[in-house]
Scaffold this motif. Structure first.
Motif, PDB file in Angstrom:
ATOM      1  N   GLY A  76      -6.226   3.608   2.635  1.00  0.00           N
ATOM      2  CA  GLY A  76      -6.083   2.229   2.174  1.00  0.00           C
ATOM      3  C   GLY A  76      -5.611   1.302   3.280  1.00  0.00           C
ATOM      4  O   GLY A  76      -6.092   0.166   3.407  1.00  0.00           O
ATOM      5  N   ALA A  77      -4.677   1.788   4.107  1.00  0.00           N
ATOM      6  CA  ALA A  77      -4.201   0.976   5.223  1.00  0.00           C
ATOM      7  C   ALA A  77      -5.315   0.737   6.243  1.00  0.00           C
ATOM      8  O   ALA A  77      -5.391  -0.330   6.859  1.00  0.00           O
ATOM      9  CB  ALA A  77      -3.011   1.657   5.890  1.00  0.00           C
ATOM     10  N   GLY A  78      -6.184   1.747   6.394  1.00  0.00           N
ATOM     11  CA  GLY A  78      -7.325   1.569   7.296  1.00  0.00           C
ATOM     12  C   GLY A  78      -8.266   0.479   6.813  1.00  0.00           C
ATOM     13  O   GLY A  78      -8.793  -0.312   7.613  1.00  0.00           O
ATOM     14  N   ILE A  79      -8.470   0.405   5.494  1.00  0.00           N
ATOM     15  CA  ILE A  79      -9.300  -0.661   4.925  1.00  0.00           C
ATOM     16  C   ILE A  79      -8.668  -2.024   5.213  1.00  0.00           C
ATOM     17  O   ILE A  79      -9.342  -2.978   5.629  1.00  0.00           O
ATOM     18  CB  ILE A  79      -9.466  -0.456   3.410  1.00  0.00           C
ATOM     19  CG1 ILE A  79     -10.295   0.802   3.132  1.00  0.00           C
ATOM     20  CG2 ILE A  79     -10.114  -1.676   2.756  1.00  0.00           C
ATOM     21  CD1 ILE A  79     -10.348   1.194   1.673  1.00  0.00           C
ATOM     22  N   ALA A  80      -7.347  -2.135   4.982  1.00  0.00           N
ATOM     23  CA  ALA A  80      -6.645  -3.393   5.230  1.00  0.00           C
ATOM     24  C   ALA A  80      -6.637  -3.736   6.715  1.00  0.00           C
ATOM     25  O   ALA A  80      -6.739  -4.913   7.096  1.00  0.00           O
ATOM     26  CB  ALA A  80      -5.213  -3.293   4.708  1.00  0.00           C
ATOM     27  N   GLN A  81      -6.520  -2.733   7.562  1.00  0.00           N
ATOM     28  CA  GLN A  81      -6.520  -2.961   9.016  1.00  0.00           C
ATOM     29  C   GLN A  81      -7.835  -3.585   9.472  1.00  0.00           C
ATOM     30  O   GLN A  81      -7.850  -4.500  10.311  1.00  0.00           O
ATOM     31  CB  GLN A  81      -6.294  -1.635   9.740  1.00  0.00           C
ATOM     32  CG  GLN A  81      -6.285  -1.747  11.267  1.00  0.00           C
ATOM     33  CD  GLN A  81      -6.182  -0.384  11.933  1.00  0.00           C
ATOM     34  OE1 GLN A  81      -6.582   0.632  11.363  1.00  0.00           O
ATOM     35  NE2 GLN A  81      -5.625  -0.346  13.136  1.00  0.00           N
ATOM     36  N   ALA A  92       2.642   0.824   6.356  1.00  0.00           N
ATOM     37  CA  ALA A  92       2.213   1.485   5.118  1.00  0.00           C
ATOM     38  C   ALA A  92       2.631   2.950   5.115  1.00  0.00           C
ATOM     39  O   ALA A  92       3.167   3.459   4.115  1.00  0.00           O
ATOM     40  CB  ALA A  92       0.701   1.362   4.954  1.00  0.00           C
ATOM     41  N   LEU A  93       2.411   3.638   6.243  1.00  0.00           N
ATOM     42  CA  LEU A  93       2.712   5.070   6.301  1.00  0.00           C
ATOM     43  C   LEU A  93       4.212   5.339   6.213  1.00  0.00           C
ATOM     44  O   LEU A  93       4.658   6.228   5.480  1.00  0.00           O
ATOM     45  CB  LEU A  93       2.141   5.672   7.580  1.00  0.00           C
ATOM     46  CG  LEU A  93       2.287   7.192   7.743  1.00  0.00           C
ATOM     47  CD1 LEU A  93       1.667   7.926   6.552  1.00  0.00           C
ATOM     48  CD2 LEU A  93       1.658   7.661   9.041  1.00  0.00           C
ATOM     49  N   VAL A  94       5.016   4.561   6.939  1.00  0.00           N
ATOM     50  CA  VAL A  94       6.466   4.771   6.912  1.00  0.00           C
ATOM     51  C   VAL A  94       7.024   4.428   5.526  1.00  0.00           C
ATOM     52  O   VAL A  94       7.925   5.113   5.019  1.00  0.00           O
ATOM     53  CB  VAL A  94       7.166   3.938   8.007  1.00  0.00           C
ATOM     54  CG1 VAL A  94       8.684   4.076   7.896  1.00  0.00           C
ATOM     55  CG2 VAL A  94       6.713   4.392   9.391  1.00  0.00           C
ATOM     56  N   THR A  95       6.497   3.376   4.892  1.00  0.00           N
ATOM     57  CA  THR A  95       6.915   3.052   3.524  1.00  0.00           C
ATOM     58  C   THR A  95       6.609   4.207   2.586  1.00  0.00           C
ATOM     59  O   THR A  95       7.433   4.596   1.744  1.00  0.00           O
ATOM     60  CB  THR A  95       6.202   1.782   3.020  1.00  0.00           C
ATOM     61  OG1 THR A  95       6.514   0.681   3.886  1.00  0.00           O
ATOM     62  CG2 THR A  95       6.631   1.435   1.601  1.00  0.00           C
ATOM     63  N   LYS A  96       5.420   4.780   2.748  1.00  0.00           N
ATOM     64  CA  LYS A  96       5.040   5.925   1.917  1.00  0.00           C
ATOM     65  C   LYS A  96       5.991   7.097   2.133  1.00  0.00           C
ATOM     66  O   LYS A  96       6.448   7.743   1.178  1.00  0.00           O
ATOM     67  CB  LYS A  96       3.603   6.348   2.262  1.00  0.00           C
ATOM     68  CG  LYS A  96       3.124   7.555   1.502  1.00  0.00           C
ATOM     69  CD  LYS A  96       3.094   7.267   0.027  1.00  0.00           C
ATOM     70  CE  LYS A  96       2.981   8.518  -0.779  1.00  0.00           C
ATOM     71  NZ  LYS A  96       3.098   8.245  -2.217  1.00  0.00           N
ATOM     72  N   LEU A  97       6.316   7.372   3.399  1.00  0.00           N
ATOM     73  CA  LEU A  97       7.212   8.487   3.690  1.00  0.00           C
ATOM     74  C   LEU A  97       8.619   8.214   3.163  1.00  0.00           C
ATOM     75  O   LEU A  97       9.354   9.145   2.832  1.00  0.00           O
ATOM     76  CB  LEU A  97       7.234   8.756   5.197  1.00  0.00           C
ATOM     77  CG  LEU A  97       5.903   9.251   5.784  1.00  0.00           C
ATOM     78  CD1 LEU A  97       6.030   9.491   7.286  1.00  0.00           C
ATOM     79  CD2 LEU A  97       5.414  10.514   5.086  1.00  0.00           C
ATOM     80  N   GLY A  98       8.978   6.930   3.062  1.00  0.00           N
ATOM     81  CA  GLY A  98      10.248   6.583   2.419  1.00  0.00           C
ATOM     82  C   GLY A  98      10.278   7.026   0.968  1.00  0.00           C
ATOM     83  O   GLY A  98      11.318   7.461   0.457  1.00  0.00           O
ATOM     84  N   ILE A 132       0.840  -1.201   0.000  1.00  0.00           N
ATOM     85  CA  ILE A 132       0.000   0.000   0.000  1.00  0.00           C
ATOM     86  C   ILE A 132       0.877   1.254   0.000  1.00  0.00           C
ATOM     87  O   ILE A 132       0.666   2.189  -0.768  1.00  0.00           O
ATOM     88  CB  ILE A 132      -0.947   0.003   1.218  1.00  0.00           C
ATOM     89  CG1 ILE A 132      -1.989  -1.114   1.081  1.00  0.00           C
ATOM     90  CG2 ILE A 132      -1.651   1.356   1.352  1.00  0.00           C
ATOM     91  CD1 ILE A 132      -2.816  -1.335   2.332  1.00  0.00           C
ATOM     92  N   GLY A 133       1.899   1.260   0.858  1.00  0.00           N
ATOM     93  CA  GLY A 133       2.780   2.420   0.948  1.00  0.00           C
ATOM     94  C   GLY A 133       3.583   2.663  -0.307  1.00  0.00           C
ATOM     95  O   GLY A 133       3.914   3.810  -0.644  1.00  0.00           O
ATOM     96  N   ALA A 134       3.905   1.583  -1.030  1.00  0.00           N
ATOM     97  CA  ALA A 134       4.733   1.710  -2.229  1.00  0.00           C
ATOM     98  C   ALA A 134       3.924   1.977  -3.493  1.00  0.00           C
ATOM     99  O   ALA A 134       4.458   2.506  -4.471  1.00  0.00           O
ATOM    100  CB  ALA A 134       5.571   0.442  -2.425  1.00  0.00           C
ATOM    101  N   ALA A 135       2.644   1.615  -3.505  1.00  0.00           N
ATOM    102  CA  ALA A 135       1.870   1.655  -4.747  1.00  0.00           C
ATOM    103  C   ALA A 135       0.801   2.745  -4.796  1.00  0.00           C
ATOM    104  O   ALA A 135       0.398   3.163  -5.882  1.00  0.00           O
ATOM    105  CB  ALA A 135       1.210   0.294  -4.989  1.00  0.00           C
ATOM    106  N   VAL A 136       0.317   3.189  -3.639  1.00  0.00           N
ATOM    107  CA  VAL A 136      -0.752   4.190  -3.605  1.00  0.00           C
ATOM    108  C   VAL A 136      -0.113   5.581  -3.556  1.00  0.00           C
ATOM    109  O   VAL A 136       0.910   5.773  -2.910  1.00  0.00           O
ATOM    110  CB  VAL A 136      -1.683   3.956  -2.398  1.00  0.00           C
ATOM    111  CG1 VAL A 136      -2.770   5.019  -2.342  1.00  0.00           C
ATOM    112  CG2 VAL A 136      -2.327   2.564  -2.501  1.00  0.00           C
TER     113      VAL A 136
END
Length: 344
Positions: free
Chosen positions: A202-207, A223-229, A189-193
């Motif tokens: 999206g992470a909330g849906i998966a959670q 997901a959030l930390v991956t996105k911030l990466g 999610i973090g890498a693709a959205v």
């Protein structure tokens, strides 16, 4: 000096009022990005003639200075040690996804014969972080002959917002369907959205699909930390493209004799804020407050960008640009998924 500042107040006030309206609509309809709404408000008021001449100087400031201030503050979202805690496999997935998506997007844009700025801005928004990345890159990209960067940015933001919204629904569902582990779903999610807000949604849906609440909470954090990466890579990408653009147009010297820096000053400010966040333990109240201010500044800037759009001209490339955004969104999801299977 005071008179010059007063000249800019009407336009800044208009941008602020429109940004507040966009923010209120976004709170009522969370799936709609405040920045996207602001773009459309700017387009609307420009094309029906609601922007008085007295507001033009302030709108120009909102589209440039206010925008760059928002990019600088965006750096305080990012802690490099937090990203590295994900492990080198995830860092490799982030890097591969950003680089692969950006290069593939440039190639696709050229294949589809899209204008230069539309191609670069759509590639940046898809590869990095949606509207914020488009906004940052728009400060350094230069359009082809007769190409408006404001119109290109509006098209790119519409594209990445649309397909990022589709992605926040499809990626969590597909991750479950193909049997990914919760940690892998978070990384994907973090890498693709595209947008940070879309990643959170999206992470909330998966959670909600996880039977263990603790596992679900870790999925959201991952997901959030991956996105911030991915967002960390915004600064080097803007610096590289800015240098290429300056060289391509041979505009390193301004009419007043000053030179354009190879690395724009606002990018250096962004990096300084990343360093501050990485080496200090800022209170959550401070980071939340800065995030709110950055969002307000970006939203004001989007009003100004929208106000530079002429709909008749935008219609000529809008459809093809949206098609490019859809294809590159799929490319981003596939690259990150392959990276997950190989590296994580």
């Amino acid at each position: 000096m005071i008179d010059q500042a007063k000249d800019k107040l009407p336009g800044l006030a208009l941008a602020a009022v429109c940004a507040a309206l966009a923010y209120a609509i976004s709170l009522a309809v969370p799936l709609l990005s405040a920045m996207l709404i602001a773009i459309f408000i700017g387009i609307f008021i420009r094309n029906i003639g609601w922007i008085p001449q007295v507001a033009e100087p302030g709108m120009a400031v909102a589209g440039k200075t206010v925008l760059r201030a928002g990019v600088v503050l965006l750096g305080l979202r990012l802690s490099i040690p937090q990203v590295l805690e994900l492990g080198w496999g995830v860092v490799a997935v982030i890097t591969l996804t950003v680089a692969g998506t950006y290069v593939a997007s440039l190639a696709l844009g050229r294949l589809m014969r899209l204008p230069h700025a539309v191609t670069v801005l759509t590639a940046t928004g898809t590869a990095i972080c949606g509207a914020a990345a488009v906004a940052a890159m728009s400060a350094v990209v230069k359009g082809d002959d007769n190409e408006s960067v404001e119109e290109a940015a509006a098209t790119a933001i519409a594209s990445v917002t649309l397909f990022g919204t589709i992605g926040l629904i499809v990626v969590p569902w597909l991750g479950q369907a193909i049997g990914l582990e919760p940690n892998q779903i978070g990384v994907w999610i973090g890498a693709a959205v595209h947008e940070v807000g879309q990643v959170v949604a999206g992470a909330g849906i998966a959670q909600n699909a996880q039977p263990d609440s603790q596992v679900g909470a870790m999925l959201v954090d991952t997901a959030l930390v991956t996105k911030l990466g991915r967002v960390v890579l915004l600064a080097p990408l803007v610096a590289i493209i800015g240098a290429i653009e300056a060289s391509r147009h041979l505009h390193r010297t301004h009419p007043d004799g000053s030179k354009t820096p190879v690395v724009p000053y606002f990018v250096l400010g962004f990096l300084a804020m990343v360093i501050v966040r990485s080496v200090t333990n800022l209170p959550e109240s401070v980071t939340n407050g800065v995030n709110t201010i950055a969002t307000i500044l970006f939203t004001m800037a989007m009003v100004a960008m929208g106000s530079g759009v002429r709909l008749k001209k935008l219609a000529s490339t809008g459809g093809r640009a949206l098609l490019m955004g859809g294809i590159t969104g799929i490319v981003s999801a596939l690259i990150s998924l392959v990276g997950l299977y190989v590296l994580v």
